[in-house]
Write an enzyme that holds these catalytic residues in place. Structure first.
Site, PDB file in Angstrom:
ATOM      1  CE  LYS A 114      70.405  54.423  13.249  1.00 19.41           C
ATOM      2  NZ  LYS A 114      70.946  55.720  12.770  1.00 19.41           N
ATOM      3  CG  ASN A 115      72.641  56.226  16.348  1.00 22.14           C
ATOM      4  OD1 ASN A 115      72.479  56.290  15.137  1.00 22.14           O
ATOM      5  ND2 ASN A 115      71.685  56.512  17.207  1.00 22.14           N
ATOM      6  NE  ARG A 160      70.844  65.781   8.816  1.00 19.27           N
ATOM      7  CZ  ARG A 160      70.938  66.937   8.169  1.00 19.27           C
ATOM      8  NH1 ARG A 160      70.254  67.117   7.053  1.00 19.27           N
ATOM      9  NH2 ARG A 160      71.709  67.902   8.620  1.00 19.27           N
ATOM     10  CB  CYS A 167      66.602  65.839   8.795  1.00 20.95           C
ATOM     11  SG  CYS A 167      66.580  64.415   9.898  1.00 20.95           S
ATOM     12  NE  ARG A 195      69.014  64.378  12.767  1.00 23.53           N
ATOM     13  CZ  ARG A 195      69.214  63.071  12.931  1.00 23.53           C
ATOM     14  NH1 ARG A 195      70.400  62.555  12.689  1.00 23.53           N
ATOM     15  NH2 ARG A 195      68.248  62.280  13.309  1.00 23.53           N
ATOM     16  N   PRO A 196      71.756  71.187  11.869  1.00 27.14           N
ATOM     17  CG  PRO A 196      71.954  73.037  13.248  1.00 27.14           C
ATOM     18  CD  PRO A 196      71.077  71.862  12.973  1.00 27.14           C
ATOM     19  CG  ASP A 246      67.344  58.492  18.632  1.00 33.97           C
ATOM     20  OD1 ASP A 246      66.828  59.459  18.040  1.00 33.97           O
ATOM     21  OD2 ASP A 246      68.448  58.029  18.310  1.00 33.97           O
ATOM     22  CB  ILE A 248      67.023  66.775  20.772  1.00 35.35           C
ATOM     23  CG1 ILE A 248      67.239  66.387  22.240  1.00 35.35           C
ATOM     24  CG2 ILE A 248      68.279  66.524  19.947  1.00 35.35           C
ATOM     25  CD1 ILE A 248      68.349  67.149  22.939  1.00 35.35           C
ATOM     26  NE  ARG A 273      67.976  55.917   8.113  1.00 36.42           N
ATOM     27  CZ  ARG A 273      67.883  56.916   8.987  1.00 36.42           C
ATOM     28  NH1 ARG A 273      66.712  57.446   9.278  1.00 36.42           N
ATOM     29  NH2 ARG A 273      68.976  57.396   9.570  1.00 36.42           N
TER      30      ARG A 273
END
Length: 420
Positions: free
Chosen positions: A24-25, A94, A118, A123-124, A307, A329, A399
């Protein structure tokens, strides 16, 4: 709203073969990269997960046409009809912020809604914005939107204050069409970033240092089409490796990249699992009845991935001792702890650390998924909990996992999706 029901068994041993889906990523930035060219991209091994379809809806809004047949996605952004990514779509995912760089580079203008909150913490996107400004973009923030403009981006030397996967991907895409040379320093080195860079090279980008902390990009006037295979999903693979170790099972994972899983495999082996590399795309995990406790600290690749933190926490609830998990993280990534407590886990959270005391028998209960990886951890816990576990809000799960309940069922789990 759909739910997942699991009839757990502490004696369950998952056995069989499972094929890991595309990442996915990795596929999301690859889809967005089509904004950089008028020509068509073909993305093989595309997973059918919710985030992919959300991204395709956004791309259609911008002017792309696409078709997904089996696992091959064809997408073309011949003409950008709008430079605006609306809040309605950005708020649900995002990763939508990744359209900022490609739109700005090709169209000269991008209007992208600020992503907002989030579930796993802040998550800037300030690193994205600062990088675009270094490339010569004029940026304003008002009414919840980023408006960026530039007649043509110009190469620059950019140092990331901290490693950022999305920031690296966004600036990398933008720099491919910028005038002159761009140097990106302290880049994220995740396999997904490498995969996207390799796609850009196939499209005609001039990139040196793919996979390194320093990447040099010499801008070109235009990019072309390409065919690219999406890498296997290392987080899905890690989840099934934990499932095998947790249940004392024997699972063969097909279509994986063992090189992407080194940190996960090392930790599982320390815990007592036996993991064998069958060939270049196949791993076998055999669980051990005596799971050993250990400490982990999440960190950017090649460290232990954030993750996988929630899934590994479930494994440590069954270890013979105390483990400490440190999350470096994201600042709100222990939301799954309260749900695991409902199942009987013994976990105490203090700031960025979770102290997990094992070996604790789990019992089934009704729980709620709070984010994507939390969903996976609750499924793992439900597999070994006595009795019935019902997981609510499984749209989070969809997702990033492609039919996980079907894959687990083929391995011997008693699991089903309940549709209202």
């Amino acid at each position: 709203m759909e739910k997942i029901r699991i009839l757990g068994d502490h004696a369950l041993q998952l056995r069989g073969k499972v094929r890991i889906s595309g990442s996915k990523n990795a596929v999301l930035p690859a889809i967005v990269a089509s904004l950089l060219t008028e020509e068509r991209l073909w993305l093989q091994n595309t997973p059918r997960v919710k985030d992919v379809f959300t991204t395709l809806t956004l791309m259609e809004e911008l002017g792309a046409d696409s078709e997904l047949k089996e696992d091959i996605l064809s997408i073309r952004s011949k003409k950008i009809i709008s430079p605006e990514a609306s809040y309605e779509l950005v708020r649900s995912m995002r990763a939508s912020i990744l359209v900022l760089g490609p739109l700005l580079a090709r169209y000269g203008k991008a209007i992208v809604a600020l992503p907002g909150g989030c579930a796993i913490g802040s998550r800037p996107i300030d690193l994205h914005i600062a990088g675009m400004q270094r490339l010569g973009a004029s940026i304003t923030l008002e009414h919840g939107y980023i408006t960026a403009e530039a007649s043509r981006l110009r190469g620059a030397d950019i140092q990331f204050e901290k490693k950022t996967v999305g920031g690296t991907e966004n600036l990398l895409m933008a720099a491919t069409l910028a005038q002159g040379e761009t140097v990106l320093r302290n880049c994220a080195q995740e396999p997904e970033v490498v995969s996207m860079a390799e796609l850009l090279v196939k499209m005609g980008a001039r990139i040196d240092g793919v996979g390194d902390e320093v990447i040099r990009i010499r801008g070109v006037k235009e990019l072309g089409g390409a065919t690219h295979e999406i890498i296997p999903d290392r987080i899905e693979a890690g989840t099934f490796l934990v499932a095998g170790a947790l249940t004392g099972g024997d699972i063969t994972l097909e279509k994986v990249d063992p090189g992407h899983l080194t940190a996960i495999v090392e930790k599982l082996c320390v815990s007592g699992a036996n993991i064998e590399k069958v060939d270049d795309s196949t791993l076998r995990v055999i669980g051990c009845p005596d799971i050993k406790p250990q400490d982990i600290t999440t960190s950017p690749y090649p460290g232990f991935p954030t993750d996988m933190q929630a899934q590994f926490m479930v494994l440590m609830t069954q270890a013979s001792g105390t483990s400490i998990i440190t999350e470096t993280i994201f600042d709100r990534r222990f939301s799954h702890v309260n749900e695991l407590l409902r199942l009987g886990a013994n976990i105490e959270v203090n700031g960025d650390k979770a102290v997990v005391k094992g070996k604790t028998p789990l019992s089934g209960a009704e729980v709620m998924a709070t984010d994507l990886r939390a969903s996976a951890s609750l499924i793992l816990a439900g597999l070994i909990a006595r009795g019935e576990t019902v997981i609510n809000d499984v749209e989070h799960l969809d997702r990033g996992y492609e039919k996980i309940e079907d894959k687990l069922k083929r391995l011997g789990a008693s699991i089903e999706r309940l549709k209202k």
